[in-house]
Design a protein around this motif. Sequence first.
Motif, PDB file in Angstrom:
ATOM      1  N   VAL A   1       0.866  -1.176   0.000  1.00  0.00           N
ATOM      2  CA  VAL A   1       0.000   0.000   0.000  1.00  0.00           C
ATOM      3  C   VAL A   1       0.901   1.224   0.000  1.00  0.00           C
ATOM      4  CG1 VAL A   1      -1.711   1.314   1.322  1.00  0.00           C
ATOM      5  CG2 VAL A   1      -1.918  -1.174   1.125  1.00  0.00           C
ATOM      6  N   THR A   2       0.711   2.085  -1.004  1.00  0.00           N
ATOM      7  CA  THR A   2       1.540   3.285  -1.132  1.00  0.00           C
ATOM      8  C   THR A   2       0.784   4.560  -0.788  1.00  0.00           C
ATOM      9  OG1 THR A   2       0.993   3.449  -3.483  1.00  0.00           O
ATOM     10  CG2 THR A   2       3.012   2.243  -2.885  1.00  0.00           C
ATOM     11  N   ASP A   3      -0.531   4.485  -0.771  1.00  0.00           N
ATOM     12  CA  ASP A   3      -1.338   5.640  -0.410  1.00  0.00           C
ATOM     13  C   ASP A   3      -2.632   5.118   0.198  1.00  0.00           C
ATOM     14  OD1 ASP A   3      -1.804   8.511  -0.373  1.00  0.00           O
ATOM     15  OD2 ASP A   3      -3.353   8.143  -1.878  1.00  0.00           O
ATOM     16  N   LEU A   4      -3.046   5.752   1.283  1.00  0.00           N
ATOM     17  CA  LEU A   4      -4.249   5.306   1.975  1.00  0.00           C
ATOM     18  C   LEU A   4      -4.968   6.516   2.552  1.00  0.00           C
ATOM     19  CD1 LEU A   4      -5.881   2.864   3.148  1.00  0.00           C
ATOM     20  CD2 LEU A   4      -4.415   3.051   5.146  1.00  0.00           C
ATOM     21  N   ALA A   5      -6.263   6.581   2.320  1.00  0.00           N
ATOM     22  CA  ALA A   5      -7.081   7.637   2.910  1.00  0.00           C
ATOM     23  C   ALA A   5      -8.313   6.974   3.502  1.00  0.00           C
ATOM     24  CB  ALA A   5      -7.499   8.659   1.845  1.00  0.00           C
ATOM     25  N   ILE A   6      -8.678   7.394   4.693  1.00  0.00           N
ATOM     26  CA  ILE A   6      -9.870   6.830   5.339  1.00  0.00           C
ATOM     27  C   ILE A   6     -10.593   7.946   6.086  1.00  0.00           C
ATOM     28  CG2 ILE A   6      -8.587   6.095   7.375  1.00  0.00           C
ATOM     29  CD1 ILE A   6     -10.524   3.654   7.495  1.00  0.00           C
ATOM     30  N   LYS A   7     -11.907   7.931   5.953  1.00  0.00           N
ATOM     31  CA  LYS A   7     -12.729   8.893   6.681  1.00  0.00           C
ATOM     32  C   LYS A   7     -13.654   8.098   7.597  1.00  0.00           C
ATOM     33  CE  LYS A   7     -15.561  12.916   6.271  1.00  0.00           C
ATOM     34  NZ  LYS A   7     -15.803  14.084   5.475  1.00  0.00           N
ATOM     35  N   TYR A   8     -13.572   8.407   8.880  1.00  0.00           N
ATOM     36  CA  TYR A   8     -14.414   7.741   9.871  1.00  0.00           C
ATOM     37  C   TYR A   8     -15.691   8.548  10.027  1.00  0.00           C
ATOM     38  CZ  TYR A   8     -10.056   5.369  10.975  1.00  0.00           C
ATOM     39  OH  TYR A   8      -8.890   4.640  10.897  1.00  0.00           O
ATOM     40  N   LEU A   9     -16.826   7.930   9.772  1.00  0.00           N
ATOM     41  CA  LEU A   9     -18.112   8.634   9.817  1.00  0.00           C
ATOM     42  C   LEU A   9     -18.911   8.321  11.082  1.00  0.00           C
ATOM     43  CD1 LEU A   9     -18.998   7.947   6.099  1.00  0.00           C
ATOM     44  CD2 LEU A   9     -18.042  10.056   7.063  1.00  0.00           C
ATOM     45  N   ARG A  10     -18.943   7.030  11.444  1.00  0.00           N
ATOM     46  CA  ARG A  10     -19.665   6.570  12.634  1.00  0.00           C
ATOM     47  C   ARG A  10     -18.896   5.396  13.227  1.00  0.00           C
ATOM     48  NH1 ARG A  10     -23.352   7.867   8.916  1.00  0.00           N
ATOM     49  NH2 ARG A  10     -25.059   9.227   9.489  1.00  0.00           N
ATOM     50  N   PRO A  11     -18.997   5.192  14.521  1.00  0.00           N
ATOM     51  CA  PRO A  11     -18.249   4.078  15.120  1.00  0.00           C
ATOM     52  C   PRO A  11     -18.958   2.730  14.974  1.00  0.00           C
ATOM     53  CG  PRO A  11     -19.396   5.298  16.829  1.00  0.00           C
ATOM     54  CD  PRO A  11     -19.634   6.045  15.532  1.00  0.00           C
ATOM     55  N   ALA A  12     -18.157   1.696  14.794  1.00  0.00           N
ATOM     56  CA  ALA A  12     -18.665   0.324  14.884  1.00  0.00           C
ATOM     57  C   ALA A  12     -18.532  -0.092  16.340  1.00  0.00           C
ATOM     58  CB  ALA A  12     -17.858  -0.606  13.988  1.00  0.00           C
ATOM     59  N   LYS A  13     -19.414  -0.997  16.769  1.00  0.00           N
ATOM     60  CA  LYS A  13     -19.455  -1.392  18.174  1.00  0.00           C
ATOM     61  C   LYS A  13     -19.434  -2.912  18.324  1.00  0.00           C
ATOM     62  CE  LYS A  13     -22.026   2.765  19.192  1.00  0.00           C
ATOM     63  NZ  LYS A  13     -23.324   3.329  19.488  1.00  0.00           N
ATOM     64  N   LEU A  14     -19.133  -3.327  19.524  1.00  0.00           N
ATOM     65  CA  LEU A  14     -19.089  -4.736  19.864  1.00  0.00           C
ATOM     66  C   LEU A  14     -20.324  -5.467  19.339  1.00  0.00           C
ATOM     67  CD1 LEU A  14     -17.647  -6.990  21.473  1.00  0.00           C
ATOM     68  CD2 LEU A  14     -18.962  -6.261  23.462  1.00  0.00           C
ATOM     69  N   ASP A  15     -20.103  -6.614  18.697  1.00  0.00           N
ATOM     70  CA  ASP A  15     -21.125  -7.499  18.139  1.00  0.00           C
ATOM     71  C   ASP A  15     -21.777  -7.003  16.854  1.00  0.00           C
ATOM     72  OD1 ASP A  15     -20.865  -9.622  19.897  1.00  0.00           O
ATOM     73  OD2 ASP A  15     -22.287  -8.772  21.331  1.00  0.00           O
ATOM     74  N   ASP A  16     -21.356  -5.859  16.323  1.00  0.00           N
ATOM     75  CA  ASP A  16     -21.911  -5.403  15.042  1.00  0.00           C
ATOM     76  C   ASP A  16     -21.553  -6.375  13.930  1.00  0.00           C
ATOM     77  OD1 ASP A  16     -23.116  -3.077  15.962  1.00  0.00           O
ATOM     78  OD2 ASP A  16     -21.538  -1.733  15.224  1.00  0.00           O
ATOM     79  N   ASP A  17     -22.455  -6.523  12.985  1.00  0.00           N
ATOM     80  CA  ASP A  17     -22.179  -7.216  11.728  1.00  0.00           C
ATOM     81  C   ASP A  17     -21.779  -6.144  10.736  1.00  0.00           C
ATOM     82  OD1 ASP A  17     -22.847  -9.879  12.420  1.00  0.00           O
ATOM     83  OD2 ASP A  17     -24.970  -9.399  12.224  1.00  0.00           O
ATOM     84  N   LEU A  18     -20.572  -6.267  10.179  1.00  0.00           N
ATOM     85  CA  LEU A  18     -20.081  -5.268   9.240  1.00  0.00           C
ATOM     86  C   LEU A  18     -19.961  -5.871   7.849  1.00  0.00           C
ATOM     87  CD1 LEU A  18     -17.217  -3.686  11.387  1.00  0.00           C
ATOM     88  CD2 LEU A  18     -19.640  -3.036  11.290  1.00  0.00           C
ATOM     89  N   LEU A  19     -20.072  -5.020   6.867  1.00  0.00           N
ATOM     90  CA  LEU A  19     -19.893  -5.409   5.478  1.00  0.00           C
ATOM     91  C   LEU A  19     -18.851  -4.475   4.870  1.00  0.00           C
ATOM     92  CD1 LEU A  19     -20.755  -7.025   2.940  1.00  0.00           C
ATOM     93  CD2 LEU A  19     -22.512  -5.273   2.572  1.00  0.00           C
ATOM     94  N   VAL A  20     -17.753  -5.048   4.369  1.00  0.00           N
ATOM     95  CA  VAL A  20     -16.738  -4.256   3.676  1.00  0.00           C
ATOM     96  C   VAL A  20     -17.010  -4.404   2.188  1.00  0.00           C
ATOM     97  CG1 VAL A  20     -14.281  -3.824   3.334  1.00  0.00           C
ATOM     98  CG2 VAL A  20     -15.088  -4.787   5.512  1.00  0.00           C
ATOM     99  N   VAL A  21     -17.286  -3.288   1.520  1.00  0.00           N
ATOM    100  CA  VAL A  21     -17.573  -3.286   0.087  1.00  0.00           C
ATOM    101  C   VAL A  21     -16.374  -2.657  -0.619  1.00  0.00           C
ATOM    102  CG1 VAL A  21     -19.121  -2.479  -1.726  1.00  0.00           C
ATOM    103  CG2 VAL A  21     -20.054  -3.095   0.519  1.00  0.00           C
ATOM    104  N   SER A  22     -15.753  -3.431  -1.511  1.00  0.00           N
ATOM    105  CA  SER A  22     -14.552  -2.984  -2.217  1.00  0.00           C
ATOM    106  C   SER A  22     -14.819  -2.917  -3.711  1.00  0.00           C
ATOM    107  CB  SER A  22     -13.394  -3.959  -1.972  1.00  0.00           C
ATOM    108  OG  SER A  22     -13.194  -4.163  -0.591  1.00  0.00           O
ATOM    109  N   THR A  23     -14.375  -1.819  -4.335  1.00  0.00           N
ATOM    110  CA  THR A  23     -14.502  -1.669  -5.786  1.00  0.00           C
ATOM    111  C   THR A  23     -13.180  -1.162  -6.349  1.00  0.00           C
ATOM    112  OG1 THR A  23     -15.423   0.559  -5.514  1.00  0.00           O
ATOM    113  CG2 THR A  23     -17.000  -1.245  -5.796  1.00  0.00           C
ATOM    114  N   VAL A  24     -12.825  -1.660  -7.521  1.00  0.00           N
ATOM    115  CA  VAL A  24     -11.615  -1.203  -8.201  1.00  0.00           C
ATOM    116  C   VAL A  24     -11.952   0.094  -8.913  1.00  0.00           C
ATOM    117  CG1 VAL A  24      -9.895  -1.746  -9.972  1.00  0.00           C
ATOM    118  CG2 VAL A  24     -10.758  -3.554  -8.466  1.00  0.00           C
ATOM    119  N   GLU A  25     -11.192   1.150  -8.616  1.00  0.00           N
ATOM    120  CA  GLU A  25     -11.433   2.458  -9.230  1.00  0.00           C
ATOM    121  C   GLU A  25     -10.500   2.759 -10.396  1.00  0.00           C
ATOM    122  OE1 GLU A  25     -11.366   5.627  -6.354  1.00  0.00           O
ATOM    123  OE2 GLU A  25     -13.510   5.390  -6.012  1.00  0.00           O
TER     124      GLU A  25
END
Length: 159
Positions: free
Chosen positions: A72-96
């Motif tokens: 990884v040579t460049d990384l940007a992340i914006k945190y909008l809301r917190p995830a919490k214990l026991d949450d089910d998360l979905l990571v959606v990845s798309t090639v740009e």
Amino acid sequence: MAHVPPPFIPGAFVGAAHHYRVRVYFEDTDLSGIVYHANYLRYMERARSDMLRLAGIDQRAAMEAGEGAWAVTDLAIKYLRPAKLDDDLLVVSTVEAVRGASVVIAQRILRSHHTLSDEMLTDGRATAAFLSPAGRPRRQPAGWASRFTAIMNGESIPC
């Protein structure tokens, strides 16, 4: 009768997007039960690795053959809301974007409500460059760029 564990279920492509599920465990959180900020990057890395594996991009074979490895040579992340214990998360990845020696992958982490609308928690982008064993950028192995382009366009991945 011996217990046989269920088969490992990786992520999956849904059109041009790769979907990868994550459960938040106690070890992922701080004292308040909120996911520690660096763990979002771990979730995103797991999803990218799974996406490459499903696309037939064998990172380990490239490393073992002395061709090189992704970094990884460049990384940007914006945190909008917190995830919490026991949450089910979905990571959606798309090639740009696909370049000779790199690829840009956009990733969103959503809290899954198992309804029509999921809540976006983070929005990020990672640029990964293919590096020679000496650490210099080099062209991706033959066929990888076409796989990334197929993913980006929502096409079936060439074998």
